[in-house]
Design an enzyme around this catalytic site. Structure first.
Site, PDB file in Angstrom:
ATOM      1  N   CYS A 277       0.818  -1.218   0.000  1.00  0.00           N
ATOM      2  CA  CYS A 277       0.000   0.000   0.000  1.00  0.00           C
ATOM      3  C   CYS A 277       0.854   1.271   0.000  1.00  0.00           C
ATOM      4  CB  CYS A 277      -0.968   0.005   1.184  1.00  0.00           C
ATOM      5  SG  CYS A 277      -1.219  -1.585   1.957  1.00  0.00           S
ATOM      6  N   ARG A 306       6.585 -11.451   5.279  1.00  0.00           N
ATOM      7  CA  ARG A 306       5.960 -11.298   6.593  1.00  0.00           C
ATOM      8  C   ARG A 306       6.552 -12.306   7.542  1.00  0.00           C
ATOM      9  NH1 ARG A 306      -0.454 -10.278   5.138  1.00  0.00           N
ATOM     10  NH2 ARG A 306      -0.007  -8.496   3.806  1.00  0.00           N
ATOM     11  N   GLN A 324       1.458 -11.046  -3.711  1.00  0.00           N
ATOM     12  CA  GLN A 324       0.040 -10.673  -3.719  1.00  0.00           C
ATOM     13  C   GLN A 324      -0.426 -10.298  -5.113  1.00  0.00           C
ATOM     14  OE1 GLN A 324      -1.923  -8.067  -0.986  1.00  0.00           O
ATOM     15  NE2 GLN A 324      -0.286  -8.236   0.529  1.00  0.00           N
ATOM     16  N   ASP A 326      -2.269  -7.839  -5.910  1.00  0.00           N
ATOM     17  CA  ASP A 326      -2.707  -6.688  -5.123  1.00  0.00           C
ATOM     18  C   ASP A 326      -3.203  -5.541  -6.002  1.00  0.00           C
ATOM     19  OD1 ASP A 326      -3.170  -5.278  -2.859  1.00  0.00           O
ATOM     20  OD2 ASP A 326      -1.075  -4.885  -2.351  1.00  0.00           O
ATOM     21  N   HIS A 328      -4.708  -1.241  -5.271  1.00  0.00           N
ATOM     22  CA  HIS A 328      -5.274  -0.191  -4.435  1.00  0.00           C
ATOM     23  C   HIS A 328      -6.101   0.721  -5.325  1.00  0.00           C
ATOM     24  CE1 HIS A 328      -2.002  -1.807  -1.990  1.00  0.00           C
ATOM     25  NE2 HIS A 328      -2.880  -1.626  -1.026  1.00  0.00           N
ATOM     26  N   LYS A 412     -14.184  -4.386   6.109  1.00  0.00           N
ATOM     27  CA  LYS A 412     -13.627  -5.194   5.018  1.00  0.00           C
ATOM     28  C   LYS A 412     -14.450  -6.449   4.761  1.00  0.00           C
ATOM     29  CE  LYS A 412     -10.522  -7.841   7.964  1.00  0.00           C
ATOM     30  NZ  LYS A 412      -9.274  -8.511   8.128  1.00  0.00           N
ATOM     31  N   HIS A 458      -8.300  -1.543  -0.619  1.00  0.00           N
ATOM     32  CA  HIS A 458      -7.213  -2.515  -0.811  1.00  0.00           C
ATOM     33  C   HIS A 458      -7.892  -3.799  -1.248  1.00  0.00           C
ATOM     34  CE1 HIS A 458      -4.461  -0.448   2.251  1.00  0.00           C
ATOM     35  NE2 HIS A 458      -5.631   0.073   2.517  1.00  0.00           N
TER      36      HIS A 458
HETATM   37  C1  TSB Z   1      -5.002  -6.412  -0.217  1.00  0.00           C
HETATM   38  N1  TSB Z   1      -2.798  -4.282   1.988  1.00  0.00           N
HETATM   39  C2  TSB Z   1      -3.708  -5.348   1.687  1.00  0.00           C
HETATM   40  C3  TSB Z   1      -3.790  -5.565   0.187  1.00  0.00           C
HETATM   41  O1  TSB Z   1      -3.861  -4.330  -0.480  1.00  0.00           O
HETATM   42  C4  TSB Z   1      -3.205  -6.625   2.380  1.00  0.00           C
HETATM   43  O2  TSB Z   1      -2.012  -6.846   2.462  1.00  0.00           O
HETATM   44  N2  TSB Z   1      -4.144  -7.424   2.848  1.00  0.00           N
HETATM   45  S1  TSB Z   1      -3.842  -8.812   3.618  1.00  0.00           S
HETATM   46  O3  TSB Z   1      -2.935  -8.608   4.685  1.00  0.00           O
HETATM   47  O4  TSB Z   1      -5.122  -9.350   3.963  1.00  0.00           O
HETATM   48  O5  TSB Z   1      -3.164  -9.781   2.600  1.00  0.00           O
HETATM   49  C5  TSB Z   1      -3.769 -10.058   1.367  1.00  0.00           C
HETATM   50  C6  TSB Z   1      -3.949 -11.538   1.170  1.00  0.00           C
HETATM   51  O6  TSB Z   1      -2.700 -12.202   1.230  1.00  0.00           O
HETATM   52  C7  TSB Z   1      -4.779 -12.245   2.220  1.00  0.00           C
HETATM   53  O7  TSB Z   1      -6.142 -12.094   1.951  1.00  0.00           O
HETATM   54  C8  TSB Z   1      -4.326 -13.690   2.077  1.00  0.00           C
HETATM   55  O8  TSB Z   1      -5.067 -14.342   1.058  1.00  0.00           O
HETATM   56  C9  TSB Z   1      -2.895 -13.551   1.604  1.00  0.00           C
HETATM   57  N3  TSB Z   1      -1.903 -13.858   2.665  1.00  0.00           N
HETATM   58  C10 TSB Z   1      -1.762 -13.203   3.828  1.00  0.00           C
HETATM   59  N4  TSB Z   1      -0.754 -13.732   4.552  1.00  0.00           N
HETATM   60  C11 TSB Z   1      -0.250 -14.755   3.815  1.00  0.00           C
HETATM   61  C12 TSB Z   1       0.811 -15.702   4.020  1.00  0.00           C
HETATM   62  N5  TSB Z   1       1.551 -15.687   5.103  1.00  0.00           N
HETATM   63  N6  TSB Z   1       1.046 -16.625   3.046  1.00  0.00           N
HETATM   64  C13 TSB Z   1       0.300 -16.630   1.929  1.00  0.00           C
HETATM   65  N7  TSB Z   1      -0.695 -15.768   1.683  1.00  0.00           N
HETATM   66  C14 TSB Z   1      -0.974 -14.844   2.616  1.00  0.00           C
HETATM   67 ZN    ZN Z   2      -3.032  -2.645   0.727  1.00  0.00          ZN
END
Ligand code: TSB
Ligand code: ZN
Length: 585
Positions: A277, A306, A324, A326, A328, A412, A458
């Site tokens: 983001c 992460r 992702q 992803d 925005h 959300k 997001h």
């Molecule tokens: C959608 N900032 C928002 C983005 O813009 C975001 O990061 N959202 S999130 O934290 O929910 O992450 C997005 C998606 O990543 C989650 O819905 C999930 O499907 C996936 N995700 C989250 N953590 C993991 C992980 N550790 N391993 C694999 N996929 C993951």
């Molecule tokens: Zn985001």
């Protein structure tokens, strides 16, 4: 599959069974110390400190036998309530129980112990009346588990089991578990060479093998095309940012425990990014915007890092390095509903294409009374929450509301699915955000020529390519739809020496049409090669013999079907290309 934790009777039985396990372990390993033994969705486990001893499968059998013996003895399970002082005295030689007891609040907690024969455990209860009631149980597996889930602590041994009140249910459950483990993406991912891990790369950092890379590329192309049609603008940004970037976004204060530690280069301090983001905010802010430009949709297939607990890391499903799908979306407040509707429609569209039917929409809303977590603007929250509800109702989506689960920056929608093994996970997500644009001082000029702050959505449709691939492997049991399969067709010449050359020419012709072909010219019996084409789950296998060469035809068999069909080569290629183009499942 039944959720033991949600079934009152089974929950109690499984809890008692965890004590029975501990008692048996204590008989066999008198030096064993016990941490916690909770009931979980799949049954129960106990975390045990066995000193230098390490559990093997044989030990599991031995322990189970001891459990049966104790259960048959049929001792009553007796509850006793004691003071904190007494508890500390009674368990003074057990550092784990002392840790638990010393954290208990004397005034509000009743400290209770349960004793069965020669074994006493600190426990809240309730339990079955007698160990005699525990007849139909099974120890399932074991693993290492850090004390309190913290990798800095000692590694304990976790033994899992399950208990039912009748034999049939237990057997059915074990059968279901067996089937689930056959679907486990970690198993199929290894068999089909989709991904691997290596200690030298690190935990939760999968390497995508060529077959996995093909699937991922298809997914990328698929979603890119859809997003492009919807007006998304795709970008590339670095997978690091400075600490200051994440201080500006607020992640440094609110998300730090999920991030990798920072690193210094010259006079800059970087972090591996956990989210994209902030980068996208900067891209939006790079230009002045008028309300006429909005919505602006910035998309990226973006790598994030992460920190996930080592016990939580799982195949491709929960990783520490992920990509992702992803985007925005920067919108005016009036556009929230419409834009959200487009996102939900895209989710529905994608799930339909993949044949995903078992999922739940979870709408996370604020808790109105929690003025600390949620910023105080009731009108804004109410408007936003109502709009999301409205859209879901309009689209005929069934959803449930999770009050108090919204992020502090907005409500959300998450889509939850159940993997073969383990608790539910979120695939798609769409999160409304009133705050981040403010933190980055973003604006647009409205129709009155005044500066306004955009709202951000997001959204990630696949979630991550990693998690989505894990899920699709399990949904399809590794039998991918034609368009996604790493190898789409296997060509098997009846006699490689006689028919191999023609088969190879056919391969080249099909490859020119962008099909992914495997030619099996191995010196093995035809029946063997045909069987193997089936077990490898390649969608179609083609057999080439005298007749096919003479008639320029193709005899083929679909995965999982018995009969063989014959078409002219031209008809066949059209048949296959149509299926690929239609993304048939
Ligand atoms: C959608 N900032 C928002 C983005 O813009 C975001 O990061 N959202 S999130 O934290 O929910 O992450 C997005 C998606 O990543 C989650 O819905 C999930 O499907 C996936 N995700 C989250 N953590 C993991 C992980 N550790 N391993 C694999 N996929 C993951
Ligand atoms: Zn985001």
């Amino acid at each position: 599959m039944i959720n033991i934790k949600e079934n009152e009777k089974l929950s109690v039985m499984n809890h008692s069974c965890a004590h029975l396990l501990a008692q048996a372990v204590k008989h066999l390993y008198p030096h064993a110390l016990f941490w916690v033994g909770p009931v979980i969705e799949e049954g129960f486990y106990y975390d045990i400190d066995l000193g230098d001893d390490v559990i093997t499968s044989l030990d599991l059998e031995r322990i189970e036998k001891e459990m049966k013996k104790i259960a048959k003895d049929g001792k009553r399970i007796v509850r006793e309530e004691i003071s904190k002082e007494e508890a500390l005295e009674r368990f003074k030689n057990d550092p784990y129980k002392i840790d638990l007891i010393s954290r208990m609040d004397e005034d509000s907690t009743v400290i209770s112990c349960y004793t069965q024969g020669d074994f006493t455990d600190l426990c809240r209860g309730p339990h079955v009346e007698s160990v005699k009631e525990l007849k139909y149980f099974k120890l399932l597996k074991f693993s290492g588990a850090y004390w309190k889930g913290d990798a800095k602590n000692k590694m304990l041994q976790r033994i899992y089991g399950v208990c039912f009140d009748n034999e049939e249910d237990l057997n059915n459950y074990l059968q279901e578990l067996e089937e689930a483990s056959m679907r486990d993406h970690r198993k199929i991912g290894k068999e089909q060479e989709i991904f691997m891990n290596h200690d030298l790369v690190g935990k939760g950092m999968p390497l995508w093998l060529p077959n996995g890379a093909i699937i991922r590329k298809q997914l990328e192309n698929y979603i890119y095309e859809k997003e492009q049609k919807m007006g998304y603008l795709h970008v590339y940004t670095p997978c690091v940012g400075t600490v200051d970037l994440y201080k500006t976004s607020g992640h440094w204060d609110h998300y730090k425990e999920n991030m990798f530690p920072s690193m210094k280069v010259d006079d800059e301090e970087f972090v591996l990014r956990p989210m994209n983001c902030p980068h996208h905010m900067l891209i939006y802010g790079n230009k002045l915007h008028s309300y006429r430009d909005l919505p602006i949709r910035i998309g990226e297939f973006a790598t994030d890092f992460r920190y996930e607990a080592s016990g939580a890391v799982k195949g491709l499903e929960r990783v520490r390095c992920m990509c992702q799908n992803d985007a925005h979306l920067f919108v005016t407040p009036e556009q929230i509903g419409e834009e959200f509707k487009k996102v939900v429609s895209l989710i529905l569209d994608v799930y339909k294409d993949f044949g995903i039917k078992n999922y739940k929409f979870r709408l996370s809303l604020r808790d109105k009374n929690d003025k600390e977590k949620y910023f105080d603007d009731d009108e804004m929250w109410d408007n936003a929450e109502n709009k999301l509800r409205e859209v879901l109702n309009d689209l005929g989506c069934t959803y449930y509301e999770a009050i108090g689960e919204a992020a502090f920056y907005g409500p959300k929608l998450d889509v939850e699915v159940k993997p073969a093994i383990g608790p539910e996970i979120t695939l798609s997500t769409c999160q409304l955000d009133f705050l981040l644009p403010r933190r980055f001082d973003l604006s647009y000029i409205d129709s009155n020529g005044e500066k306004q702050v955009p709202v951000v959505l997001h959204r990630a449709i696949f979630g991550t390519f990693d998690r989505f691939t894990a899920f699709i492997i399990e949904e399809t049991k590794g039998a991918f739809p034609l368009w996604l399969a790493p190898v789409q067709l296997t060509i098997i010449p009846v006699n490689p020496e006689v028919h191999g050359e023609y088969a190879n020419q056919l391969k080249e012709r099909l490859e020119n049409l962008k099909m992914r072909i495997n030619l099996d010219c191995r010196n093995e019996k035809l029946s063997y090669r045909m069987r193997e084409a089936q077990t490898s789950k390649v969608p179609y296998s083609i057999i080439i013999g005298d007749k096919e060469i003479e008639n320029k035809s193709v005899s083929f068999r679909k995965y999982g079907e018995q009969g063989t069909m014959t078409l002219s080569e031209e008809e066949f290629t059209k048949f296959i290309l149509d299926k690929i183009a239609n993304k048939e499942i």
